[in-house]
Scaffold this motif. Sequence first.
Motif, PDB file in Angstrom:
ATOM      1  N   ALA A 189     -24.171 -44.677  28.971  1.00 45.64           N
ATOM      2  CA  ALA A 189     -23.460 -45.320  30.081  1.00 45.64           C
ATOM      3  C   ALA A 189     -22.055 -44.773  30.271  1.00 45.64           C
ATOM      4  N   SER A 192     -25.580 -46.454  34.233  1.00 42.28           N
ATOM      5  CA  SER A 192     -26.275 -46.473  32.940  1.00 42.28           C
ATOM      6  C   SER A 192     -27.657 -45.852  33.063  1.00 42.28           C
ATOM      7  N   TRP A 240     -20.325 -49.670  36.277  1.00 42.02           N
ATOM      8  CA  TRP A 240     -21.175 -48.958  35.325  1.00 42.02           C
ATOM      9  C   TRP A 240     -22.238 -48.112  36.011  1.00 42.02           C
TER      10      TRP A 240
END
Length: 362
Positions: free
Chosen positions: A115, A104, A102
């Motif tokens: 994200a 974000s 991820w």
Amino acid sequence: MTEENISNTGNHDIFKHFFELSPDLLCIAGFDGYFKKINPSVSKLLGYTEEELFSKPISEFIYIDDRNITAAYRNELAKNSPLQNFENRYVTKEGEIIWLSWTSLPVFEEKLVYAVAKNVTHKKILEEERNILLSNFAKINKDLKKLGYASSHDLRSPVNNLLSIFSLLDVSTITDPETLQFIEMLESTSESLRQALNDYLDILIQKDDINAEIETIKLKKSLNIVLLSINSLVRNSKVTINVDFSQLKKIKFNKAYMESIFLNLITNSIKYAKPGILPIISISSRIFNGKNQLLFSDNGLGFDMDAVKGKIFGLHQKFHNHVDSKGIGLYLVHNHITSLGGEITVESKINEGSTFIITFKD
């Protein structure tokens, strides 16, 4: 399509296509822990409908072992701290575990997190397979080292016993020149084999410093193993070895290192005994100022401490003109002790012998 046509379509449509067609997982989540908007790739990968993904907290889709660490990082996002390359596991509707990486970015004023995630499951599988292979290779390497060490160690006793037989032979009663030559060749070959085994063991022990196993060792047992392996040398040198382990009978150390320390210190004391004087060695243990110590003394040639200061434990350092001197023994002893957090000091005077004080790590 011209620049004007693109402009006429409106930014909204452009961003909508970008959002919906991206193969990466794009989502907008609230600070409350729920998805607010997702692109089709999220539903496709996880196997849930948009309604299902919006109806439950995001944490319920995260693999249970990763929920706490994910919550901790989500709290940092709520403090307006961006997050990059964070990896955690999700569980699909069919129960499959997948890895996501991820990036974000929080927008504090909107209480939203924007994200992007990539599916890195394949990379993780390859990493796991590689780690398994490395672990297997490490185990095989360790087993081969043990086999090499055991073979060399176990062969020393019969080789030394063979040498002791030669020392007992009365060659003065043998008149055949060819027989005498064969005996001399056998003795020379046996001595070379013993030296090769000792050198090989030193190399094996030295290279295994990083993975040294610590265990409780009985000092007397360790010493007896070494004395058995060099019994012909001990007998031929007529050395007297005084031992006192009454104050400290056991220590936590590496078994192979301890035997190597005894071996090198004893053989050095015999090798560098004063001419015409039988060698005497004293080995004892004690607890001094709360520290476990091993003391090793001899009545040999000793050192000029001013001349050898800073060199005595160096590799290939030689301080006596002995034909078998290689400058390895004390280096190994020092390396074994210091690699496990201990220290070794020496007190010595020329022709008055030496005393080595080994202090073990608590």
